[in-house]
Design an enzyme around this catalytic site. Structure first.
Site, PDB file in Angstrom:
ATOM      1  CB  THR A 238      24.341  49.496  74.593  1.00  0.00           C
ATOM      2  OG1 THR A 238      23.758  48.222  74.643  1.00  0.00           O
ATOM      3  CG2 THR A 238      23.364  50.537  75.084  1.00  0.00           C
TER       4      THR A 238
ATOM      5  N   GLY B  59      22.903  44.983  65.713  1.00  0.00           N
ATOM      6  CA  GLY B  59      24.125  44.260  66.053  1.00  0.00           C
ATOM      7  C   GLY B  59      24.944  43.849  64.843  1.00  0.00           C
TER       8      GLY B  59
ATOM      9  CG  ASP C 264      26.556  50.086  67.026  1.00  0.00           C
ATOM     10  OD1 ASP C 264      27.468  50.885  66.725  1.00  0.00           O
ATOM     11  OD2 ASP C 264      26.128  49.954  68.190  1.00  0.00           O
TER      12      ASP C 264
ATOM     13  CB  THR D   9      24.912  46.787  69.057  1.00  0.00           C
ATOM     14  OG1 THR D   9      24.703  48.152  69.401  1.00  0.00           O
ATOM     15  CG2 THR D   9      23.650  45.997  69.342  1.00  0.00           C
TER      16      THR D   9
END
Length: 174
Positions: free
Chosen positions: A2, A157, A160, A163
């Protein structure tokens, strides 16, 4: 994993995180709330790592805060010591960012307590991406803490795979 971001600026502290939970290389859920308020809403906590492990740590963190009447530093030291020394807790796979009006810390299972550098903390698989983005925004814009955290999470986001763009953002007046 995350991405969790904590930013302090202009009398505000923000902890924000994405909502993706993964099982191996598969997305298990997209709307997990990884940032919460503890101790009468005066402490913000965000986690990266195993969701089940994080809930155990949230509960332990709440108990330590109550034991130390909301003193975040003392509670974090006690949490880190117990996490490191307890055989069962030592196996937990998570990291926490905790923040109150004056202090921001990363707490890890190895017993590390890390203070915020430049009013910024990040953890998780997208943490380096978010840190880079937030550092640039802190140094080169007048955006507030919430906008910086949200933009840093969005950039993480975009890069990754662990994420997503479903953000939870909590804010305190510092």
């Amino acid at each position: 994993m995350t991405t969790i971001v904590s930013v302090r600026r202009e009398g505000k502290v923000v902890v924000a995180g994405d909502g993706q939970a993964s099982q191996g290389d598969m997305i298990a859920k997209g709307n997990v709330k990884k940032v919460r308020r503890l101790y009468n809403d005066s402490v913000l906590v965000g986690f990266a790592g195993s969701t089940a492990d994080a809930f155990i740590l949230f509960d332990l963190c709440e108990r330590k805060l109550e034991m130390h009447q909301g003193n975040l530093t003392k509670a974090a030291v006690e949490l880190a010591k117990e996490w490191r020394s307890d055989r069962a807790l030592r196996r937990l796979e998570a990291m926490l960012i905790v923040a109150d009006k004056t202090t921001s810390l990363i707490i890890s299972g190895t017993g590390d307590l890390i203070n915020a550098d430049n009013d910024l903390l990040t953890i998780g698989s997208g943490g380096y991406f978010a840190r880079s983005a937030a550092t640039a925004l802190l140094e080169n814009t007048d955006l507030d803490a919430r906008e910086i955290a949200t933009k840093a999470l969005t950039i993480a986001g975009d890069i990754d795979v662990y994420t997503n763009h479903n953000h939870t953002v909590e804010e305190l007046n510092a």
